[in-house]
Design a protein around this motif. Structure first.
Motif, PDB file in Angstrom:
ATOM      1  N   UNK A  31      95.230  -3.689  39.687  1.00 45.83           N
ATOM      2  CA  UNK A  31      94.888  -2.945  38.474  1.00 45.83           C
ATOM      3  C   UNK A  31      96.169  -2.608  37.736  1.00 45.83           C
ATOM      4  N   UNK A  32      96.241  -2.999  36.484  1.00 50.33           N
ATOM      5  CA  UNK A  32      97.424  -2.719  35.682  1.00 50.33           C
ATOM      6  C   UNK A  32      97.342  -1.373  34.976  1.00 50.33           C
ATOM      7  N   UNK A  33      96.148  -0.972  34.590  1.00 44.59           N
ATOM      8  CA  UNK A  33      95.969   0.303  33.897  1.00 44.59           C
ATOM      9  C   UNK A  33      94.506   0.714  33.961  1.00 44.59           C
ATOM     10  N   UNK A  34      94.289   2.019  33.910  1.00 43.27           N
ATOM     11  CA  UNK A  34      92.945   2.574  33.778  1.00 43.27           C
ATOM     12  C   UNK A  34      92.995   3.693  32.754  1.00 43.27           C
ATOM     13  N   UNK A  35      91.840   4.052  32.259  1.00 48.06           N
ATOM     14  CA  UNK A  35      91.839   5.127  31.281  1.00 48.06           C
ATOM     15  C   UNK A  35      90.451   5.516  30.846  1.00 48.06           C
ATOM     16  N   UNK A  36      90.423   6.376  29.845  1.00 51.23           N
ATOM     17  CA  UNK A  36      89.173   6.921  29.336  1.00 51.23           C
ATOM     18  C   UNK A  36      89.144   6.839  27.813  1.00 51.23           C
ATOM     19  N   UNK A  37      88.014   6.410  27.309  1.00 51.69           N
ATOM     20  CA  UNK A  37      87.699   6.497  25.894  1.00 51.69           C
ATOM     21  C   UNK A  37      86.511   7.442  25.758  1.00 51.69           C
ATOM     22  N   UNK A  38      86.268   7.897  24.554  1.00 51.44           N
ATOM     23  CA  UNK A  38      85.082   8.699  24.294  1.00 51.44           C
ATOM     24  C   UNK A  38      84.505   8.333  22.944  1.00 51.44           C
ATOM     25  N   UNK A  39      83.200   8.574  22.831  1.00 52.21           N
ATOM     26  CA  UNK A  39      82.523   8.311  21.563  1.00 52.21           C
ATOM     27  C   UNK A  39      81.527   9.419  21.297  1.00 52.21           C
ATOM     28  N   UNK A  40      81.744  10.110  20.206  1.00 50.98           N
ATOM     29  CA  UNK A  40      80.835  11.158  19.768  1.00 50.98           C
ATOM     30  C   UNK A  40      79.823  10.548  18.793  1.00 50.98           C
ATOM     31  N   UNK A  41      78.666  11.182  18.646  1.00 50.51           N
ATOM     32  CA  UNK A  41      77.644  10.656  17.722  1.00 50.51           C
ATOM     33  C   UNK A  41      78.190  10.469  16.315  1.00 50.51           C
ATOM     34  N   UNK A  42      77.990   9.281  15.769  1.00 54.42           N
ATOM     35  CA  UNK A  42      78.432   9.007  14.413  1.00 54.42           C
ATOM     36  C   UNK A  42      79.908   8.731  14.257  1.00 54.42           C
ATOM     37  N   UNK A  43      80.640   8.669  15.378  1.00 54.21           N
ATOM     38  CA  UNK A  43      82.076   8.436  15.310  1.00 54.21           C
ATOM     39  C   UNK A  43      82.450   7.177  16.095  1.00 54.21           C
ATOM     40  N   UNK A  44      83.632   6.678  15.782  1.00 49.70           N
ATOM     41  CA  UNK A  44      84.129   5.512  16.508  1.00 49.70           C
ATOM     42  C   UNK A  44      84.636   5.915  17.894  1.00 49.70           C
ATOM     43  N   UNK A  45      84.616   4.950  18.794  1.00 48.45           N
ATOM     44  CA  UNK A  45      85.167   5.188  20.128  1.00 48.45           C
ATOM     45  C   UNK A  45      86.673   5.377  19.994  1.00 48.45           C
ATOM     46  N   UNK A  46      87.207   6.371  20.691  1.00 53.78           N
ATOM     47  CA  UNK A  46      88.629   6.658  20.609  1.00 53.78           C
ATOM     48  C   UNK A  46      89.229   6.791  22.004  1.00 53.78           C
ATOM     49  N   UNK A  47      90.502   6.422  22.105  1.00 54.07           N
ATOM     50  CA  UNK A  47      91.206   6.549  23.362  1.00 54.07           C
ATOM     51  C   UNK A  47      91.482   8.021  23.637  1.00 54.07           C
ATOM     52  N   UNK A  48      91.167   8.456  24.850  1.00 55.86           N
ATOM     53  CA  UNK A  48      91.464   9.822  25.269  1.00 55.86           C
ATOM     54  C   UNK A  48      92.776   9.851  26.058  1.00 55.86           C
ATOM     55  N   UNK A  49      92.845   9.014  27.082  1.00 51.16           N
ATOM     56  CA  UNK A  49      94.039   8.978  27.926  1.00 51.16           C
ATOM     57  C   UNK A  49      94.054   7.681  28.711  1.00 51.16           C
ATOM     58  N   UNK A  50      95.258   7.242  29.048  1.00 51.73           N
ATOM     59  CA  UNK A  50      95.410   6.047  29.865  1.00 51.73           C
ATOM     60  C   UNK A  50      96.576   6.243  30.820  1.00 51.73           C
ATOM     61  N   UNK A  51      96.542   5.469  31.907  1.00 53.51           N
ATOM     62  CA  UNK A  51      97.598   5.555  32.910  1.00 53.51           C
ATOM     63  C   UNK A  51      97.805   4.174  33.511  1.00 53.51           C
ATOM     64  N   UNK A  52      99.068   3.817  33.701  1.00 54.74           N
ATOM     65  CA  UNK A  52      99.371   2.529  34.302  1.00 54.74           C
ATOM     66  C   UNK A  52      99.481   2.679  35.817  1.00 54.74           C
ATOM     67  N   UNK A  53      99.538   1.554  36.493  1.00 54.60           N
ATOM     68  CA  UNK A  53      99.686   1.596  37.946  1.00 54.60           C
ATOM     69  C   UNK A  53     101.019   2.220  38.343  1.00 54.60           C
ATOM     70  N   UNK A  54     101.970   2.245  37.400  1.00 54.50           N
ATOM     71  CA  UNK A  54     103.258   2.895  37.644  1.00 54.50           C
ATOM     72  C   UNK A  54     103.295   4.340  37.193  1.00 54.50           C
TER      73      UNK A  54
END
Length: 122
Positions: A31-54
């Motif tokens: 795994x090179x990276x994992x993270x979280x996106x979120x999408x609220x009603x009527x809005x575009x999906x946005x990046x919340x946070x990400x983390x690399x294997x390092x």
């Protein structure tokens, strides 16, 4: 061949905390990276946070100082600790992983979880 299973969403009052988890399983080479996106009603999906294997991290400005992302490389699991939650954090949160599968280690692919609802309301 690869699954991401999220847990930890729910209803919380403003100012409260939640911890999201996302476990990746299957035919994973690395795994090179994992993270979280979120999408609220009527809005575009946005990046919340990400983390690399390092352990290099990246946060959206709106969550800096309130959310903390971490990864357990041995368990292929990423966590999102969310503190001081606000009503505007209400959204479906999606986990993702950028990884290489066994048998295709030259190829980096993105996989997504099914999403978990976070609702911040009094």
């Amino acid at each position: 061949q690869v699954q991401l299973v999220e847990s930890g969403g729910g209803l919380v009052q403003p100012g409260g905390s939640l911890r999201l988890s996302c476990a990746a399983s299957g035919s994973i080479f690395s795994i090179d990276a994992m993270g979280w996106y979120r999408q609220a009603p009527g809005k575009q999906r946005e990046l919340v946070a990400s983390i690399s294997s390092g352990d290099s991290t990246n946060y959206a400005d709106s969550v800096k100082g309130r959310f903390t992302i971490s990864i357990d490389n041995a368990k292929n699991t990423v966590y999102l600790q969310m503190n001081s939650l606000k009503p505007e954090d209400t959204a479906v949160y999606y986990c993702y992983a950028n990884l290489r599968r066994r048998g295709a280690i030259w190829l980096r692919e993105d996989y997504w979880g099914q999403g978990t609802q976070v609702t911040v309301s009094s």
